[in-house]
Write an enzyme that holds these catalytic residues in place. Sequence first.
Site, PDB file in Angstrom:
ATOM      1  N   CYS A 159      -2.123  -3.507   8.327  1.00 61.46           N
ATOM      2  CA  CYS A 159      -1.924  -2.311   8.748  1.00 61.46           C
ATOM      3  C   CYS A 159      -1.393  -2.256  10.504  1.00 61.46           C
ATOM      4  O   CYS A 159      -0.311  -1.665  10.826  1.00 61.46           O
ATOM      5  CB  CYS A 159      -3.221  -1.225   8.742  1.00 61.46           C
ATOM      6  SG  CYS A 159      -4.091  -1.346   7.092  1.00 61.46           S
ATOM      7  N   CYS A 215       0.824  -1.350   0.027  1.00 57.90           N
ATOM      8  CA  CYS A 215      -0.072  -0.136  -0.007  1.00 57.90           C
ATOM      9  C   CYS A 215       0.773   1.243   0.160  1.00 57.90           C
ATOM     10  O   CYS A 215       0.292   2.306  -0.421  1.00 57.90           O
ATOM     11  CB  CYS A 215      -0.847  -0.055   1.190  1.00 57.90           C
ATOM     12  SG  CYS A 215      -0.089   0.109   2.665  1.00 57.90           S
TER      13      CYS A 215
HETATM   14 FE1  FES Z   1      -1.395   0.360   4.117  1.00 56.24          FE
HETATM   15 FE2  FES Z   1      -3.478   0.413   6.009  1.00 56.24          FE
HETATM   16  S1  FES Z   1      -3.621   0.247   3.930  1.00 56.24           S
HETATM   17  S2  FES Z   1      -1.289   0.621   6.265  1.00 56.24           S
END
Ligand code: FES
Length: 146
Positions: free
Chosen positions: A103, A33
Amino acid sequence: MYSEKVMDHFEHPRNVGEIENASGVGTVGNAKCGDIMRIYLDIDDNQIIRDVKFKTFGCGAAVATSSMATELVKGKSVKEAMQVTNKAVMEALDGLPPVKVHCSLLAEEAIHAALWDYAQKNGIQIDGLEKPKSDIHEDEEEEEEY
Ligand code: FES
């Protein structure tokens, strides 16, 4: 979809900021991400975590998990801080949606990276602590286990 605790820590994150001359600093990133988290630890001579701060360039769940993780390690010994796993953080937050589990890993990894930095600087060993995999100061390792 988020628990009240997650929303609370997202809206009012605890321990945001940085610590000057921190005993240990850990910065980790998630390759998928692209989110980044940095944890600062202030550790005294008895290996007690006196203060902890974090900065997150990441999603809401990353903010909430780092906030909770900092609350959980504050005042603890470095040994006890090793028990603050992403599972412990998620439990303390009354759970996270499955797509957001990674996360919470960022929070655990950032604490470990900061503890590693502290251990390196002081020439000590912390049981169970391994060299951080995703510290972004290190060579990028595209290892994805999650
Ligand atoms: Fe990457 Fe939450 S989507 S840390």
